[in-house]
Design an enzyme around this catalytic site. Sequence first.
Site, PDB file in Angstrom:
ATOM      1  N   SER A 130       0.764  -1.258  -0.119  1.00 15.09           N
ATOM      2  CA  SER A 130       0.115  -0.032   0.056  1.00 15.09           C
ATOM      3  C   SER A 130       0.958   1.240  -0.039  1.00 15.09           C
ATOM      4  CB  SER A 130      -0.795   0.157   1.404  1.00 15.09           C
ATOM      5  OG  SER A 130      -1.519  -1.136   1.294  1.00 15.09           O
ATOM      6  N   HIS A 164      -0.907  -2.490  -6.966  1.00 11.58           N
ATOM      7  CA  HIS A 164      -1.605  -2.050  -5.896  1.00 11.58           C
ATOM      8  C   HIS A 164      -3.221  -2.133  -6.094  1.00 11.58           C
ATOM      9  CE1 HIS A 164      -2.707   1.035  -2.584  1.00 11.58           C
ATOM     10  NE2 HIS A 164      -2.892  -0.242  -2.298  1.00 11.58           N
ATOM     11  N   GLU A 176      -3.495   0.552  -8.938  1.00 18.40           N
ATOM     12  CA  GLU A 176      -2.670   1.512  -9.083  1.00 18.40           C
ATOM     13  C   GLU A 176      -1.094   0.730  -9.380  1.00 18.40           C
ATOM     14  OE1 GLU A 176      -1.885   3.618  -5.542  1.00 18.40           O
ATOM     15  OE2 GLU A 176      -1.745   5.452  -6.292  1.00 18.40           O
ATOM     16  N   ASN A 214      -2.928   6.237  -1.167  1.00 15.07           N
ATOM     17  CA  ASN A 214      -2.845   6.249   0.248  1.00 15.07           C
ATOM     18  C   ASN A 214      -2.154   7.548   0.712  1.00 15.07           C
ATOM     19  OD1 ASN A 214      -4.099   4.211   1.139  1.00 15.07           O
ATOM     20  ND2 ASN A 214      -2.490   2.975   0.594  1.00 15.07           N
TER      21      ASN A 214
END
Length: 296
Positions: A130, A164, A176, A214
């Site tokens: 992440s 991701h 991603e 994130n």
Amino acid sequence: MAANLVPHGIRRLGVLGAGQMGMGIALVSALRAKVPVLLYDRSPEQVTKGFSLVDKLLLKDVNKGRITSEEAKEARDRIQVVGQEAALQGMRDADMVVEAVSENLGLKQKIFAELGRVCSDKTILASNTSSISITKIASSVIPEGVAASSEVGKKAAERVVGLHFFNPVPVMKLVELISALQTSPDTLERSRSFAVACGKTVTVSKDVPGFVSNALLMPFLNEAIMHLEKGVATRDDIDTTLKLGMAHPMGPLQLADFIGLDTCLAIQQTLYEGTEMVDAGWLGRKSGKGFYEYDN
Ligand code: 3HC
């Protein structure tokens, strides 16, 4: 020859970790991209738990008329669970391995070093991290004693990429894609093509802490937690404000719980450690420089 049948060339996928992310990745790969999957997790209980969710989701898709029961069975049969020894053997023949273990740099580096040893230099080594630096992970694939700048070093690291996925993987439409400094264009394009075959839309981010997703989401979740702590509003009022006022499917506090507070903390730690100012030793007043300069 078979590798040319599909643009991504992934004829066999390895997935490490059968938590909610790993299991979801195994499912969309088997069901959407129709790729045989070798799945390894050190905890057999985790695998059993993951499979019961997969069975439930496949049955729901059948009941809703989205897939036939044959397609559900074929997808289920494409996922093969393996033990540690067979996993090492199996990953050797995989065209891509996706790591989806917990957010721990040391653990990921250990796994990638091992993958670097056992996998062919054509195998794409992807991490579902992440927020952890893909560039750091890619460095760990280079065999000990080999210079990163040598041809062998470059070849080893250029197959590493960030892939991701988002939770719940079967529902969220995004992947991603993160390019490490070392990632080759071929690795990036084949990974993109594979994610598209899994039914996902792909965005690309540079390898900065938290990537795009994130880096933007975590400060938002943090703000919600701080508003709760400060007593600005109740938990339910914070979540309802965002749900009904901004059409978020979940309020931020509900979403933080859903992601896992431990995962949120691990991501935020990476964001914090990756802050360039901290890396530079600009710690604020105590170091003479932060956002302002101080005459200590
Ligand atoms: N696994 C798989 N599918 C699930 C699921 C799960 N855990 N939970 C729900 N679903 C499916 C349901 O089966 C249903 O599918 P269907 O339309 O085919 O019937 C669909 O999702 C909708 O479910 P529900 O009607 O039961 O519930 P909601 O309408 O409340 O939707 C939700 C649930 C999809 C989880 C929705 O609340 C949502 O989108 N929440 C936000 C999720 C989000 O933001 N995820 C990203 C987190 S950040 C991240 O993953 C990055 C990481 O790095 C931290």
